[in-house]
Scaffold this active site. Sequence first.
Site, short mmCIF file in Angstrom:
data_model
loop_
_atom_site.label_atom_id
_atom_site.label_comp_id
_atom_site.label_asym_id
_atom_site.label_seq_id
_atom_site.Cartn_x
_atom_site.Cartn_y
_atom_site.Cartn_z
N SER A 86 0.76 -1.53 -0.15
CA SER A 86 -0.02 0.05 0.06
C SER A 86 0.68 1.00 0.16
O SER A 86 0.08 2.37 0.23
CB SER A 86 -1.34 -0.38 0.81
OG SER A 86 -2.03 -0.99 1.65
N GLY A 138 4.60 1.90 -9.03
CA GLY A 138 4.62 2.62 -8.54
C GLY A 138 2.96 4.13 -9.39
O GLY A 138 2.87 5.08 -9.16
N TRP A 162 7.84 3.79 0.21
CA TRP A 162 7.61 4.91 0.15
C TRP A 162 7.03 5.78 1.14
O TRP A 162 8.20 6.66 1.17
CB TRP A 162 6.03 5.18 -1.11
CG TRP A 162 5.90 6.97 -1.58
CD1 TRP A 162 7.41 7.61 -1.68
CD2 TRP A 162 5.26 7.27 -2.28
NE1 TRP A 162 6.43 8.96 -2.64
CE2 TRP A 162 4.96 8.92 -2.71
CE3 TRP A 162 3.51 7.05 -2.42
CZ2 TRP A 162 3.92 9.96 -3.47
CZ3 TRP A 162 2.83 8.22 -2.82
CH2 TRP A 162 3.48 8.96 -2.86
N TYR A 170 -2.60 6.38 -0.04
CA TYR A 170 -1.91 6.40 -1.68
C TYR A 170 -2.18 7.46 -2.70
O TYR A 170 -1.11 8.56 -3.02
CB TYR A 170 -1.93 5.30 -2.02
CG TYR A 170 -0.32 5.16 -3.04
CD1 TYR A 170 0.99 4.56 -2.84
CD2 TYR A 170 -0.78 4.39 -4.31
CE1 TYR A 170 2.01 4.62 -3.79
CE2 TYR A 170 0.32 4.80 -5.28
CZ TYR A 170 1.57 3.89 -5.55
OH TYR A 170 2.06 4.05 -5.74
N HIS A 215 3.25 -4.40 9.64
CA HIS A 215 2.14 -4.78 9.19
C HIS A 215 0.83 -5.19 10.25
O HIS A 215 -0.38 -5.51 9.59
CB HIS A 215 2.06 -5.50 8.11
CG HIS A 215 2.95 -5.14 6.68
ND1 HIS A 215 3.12 -3.85 6.09
CD2 HIS A 215 3.90 -6.00 6.10
CE1 HIS A 215 4.12 -3.84 5.28
NE2 HIS A 215 4.85 -5.04 5.26
N SER A 222 -0.98 -5.23 -7.23
CA SER A 222 0.61 -4.71 -6.81
C SER A 222 1.33 -6.22 -5.87
O SER A 222 2.49 -6.86 -5.84
CB SER A 222 0.30 -4.07 -5.83
OG SER A 222 2.15 -3.37 -5.35
P1 A3P Z 1 3.26 -1.15 -8.08
O1 A3P Z 1 3.31 -2.39 -8.24
O2 A3P Z 1 1.54 -0.95 -7.76
O3 A3P Z 1 3.93 -0.76 -8.59
P2 A3P Z 1 4.65 -1.73 -0.52
O4 A3P Z 1 5.48 -0.83 -0.15
O5 A3P Z 1 4.03 -1.85 0.70
O6 A3P Z 1 5.82 -3.14 -0.94
O7 A3P Z 1 4.44 -1.15 -1.16
C1 A3P Z 1 4.61 -1.25 -3.30
C2 A3P Z 1 4.07 -1.33 -3.89
O8 A3P Z 1 4.80 0.82 -4.06
C3 A3P Z 1 4.29 -1.00 -5.74
O9 A3P Z 1 2.95 -0.77 -7.03
C4 A3P Z 1 5.40 -0.14 -5.61
O10 A3P Z 1 5.55 0.19 -7.13
C5 A3P Z 1 4.92 1.11 -5.13
N1 A3P Z 1 5.82 1.96 -4.84
C6 A3P Z 1 7.81 1.92 -4.47
N2 A3P Z 1 8.02 3.18 -4.15
C7 A3P Z 1 7.62 4.31 -4.44
C8 A3P Z 1 7.21 5.05 -4.62
N3 A3P Z 1 8.59 6.08 -3.94
N4 A3P Z 1 6.18 6.02 -4.83
C9 A3P Z 1 5.18 5.73 -5.42
N5 A3P Z 1 5.36 4.28 -5.43
C10 A3P Z 1 6.13 3.16 -4.85
#
Ligand code: A3P
Length: 317
Positions: A68, A285, A72, A215, A126, A156
């Site tokens: 989620s 992302g 980031w 997000y 989590h 994701s």
């Molecule tokens: P997607 O798989 O949709 O690309 P988490 O960090 O909770 O494991 O979630 C991972 C999700 O956040 C992934 O989504 C990832 O690409 C996205 N993500 C990782 N770094 C990010 C950033 N700096 N800005 C925005 N989204 C990011």
Amino acid sequence: SNGVEDYLTDEIQELLSTLPREKSFDGSYLYQYQGFWYRSIYIAGMISAHRHFQARDSDTILITCPKSGTTWLKALTYATVHRSRYAIEHSPLLTTNPHELVPFIDHPAYYLKINQSPTTSIFGTHIPYSSLPHSVVDSNCRIVYMCRNPLDQFISHWHFMLKIAQDRKMEPLSLEEAFESVSNGIQGFGPFWEHVLGYWKASLDNPHKILFLKYEDVIENTLFYVKKLAEFLGCPFSDVEEKLGVIEEISKLCSFENMKDLEVNKTGRLLPDRGPKNSDFFRKGKVGDWTNYLTSAMSESLKILMDEKFSGSGLTF
Ligand code: A3P
């Protein structure tokens, strides 16, 4: 030993043998404990956190349902809180993955690191609200929760678990099977709606303790939310900082495009020979990637389910 191999103690094995279990997306097992579904390592980690993690009033705990925006949120918070200690061009985020700088309290491997580093004040987890260690709820530490559109979170999560399954040569669930699981609330740290609603309700009861973010909102207006985050954490940006563009710099440093191309995030790994690669945390992302994977029947059914679960809460996606 790095503490990871040791986590399945007799005590944990015995507990697991009493719990309902279901297939996880990656083909391993999830166990139902205190109303939520977990991989065994996280049950061991949570029990260890209950026993050993002591939140201080000055701590910040970043909480998410997996996939989620954890990575980031960790980067944004770390950069914001430590902005006077490190200039942007010397930020540890340029050479270290956010999960190393902001350790999980409920993962045995990272728990060892917490012990070694008494200066750490930002942590991640989590763990659902109802199972948090008491000190997190009872102390004056602050919680920042980030949630994400359930359809994007599912896509994701499924991709992430697929990579883990490939890595470990396991038989993952198909998208259809994973969809069925999620619809029944079965995914790591699920049911998704229970996780989100737990923090949503707690944030309404105690807005000074819990900042609840989405997000999608943060993607759309990153500067506004970085400012809000700093205010919430008691370190607001000064007028001078704002004029100098510090908020823009932090948001750029932590952007998906910037983080994913850093050497450490292209080639690094949190644990030397196992667990996810740093690159697994950076996929697309984007908002709305679910449209590329879910049939309209799937998306409709998941939307109806979520509407039902969130109805009356005031929370919409
Ligand atoms: P997607 O798989 O949709 O690309 P988490 O960090 O909770 O494991 O979630 C991972 C999700 O956040 C992934 O989504 C990832 O690409 C996205 N993500 C990782 N770094 C990010 C950033 N700096 N800005 C925005 N989204 C990011």
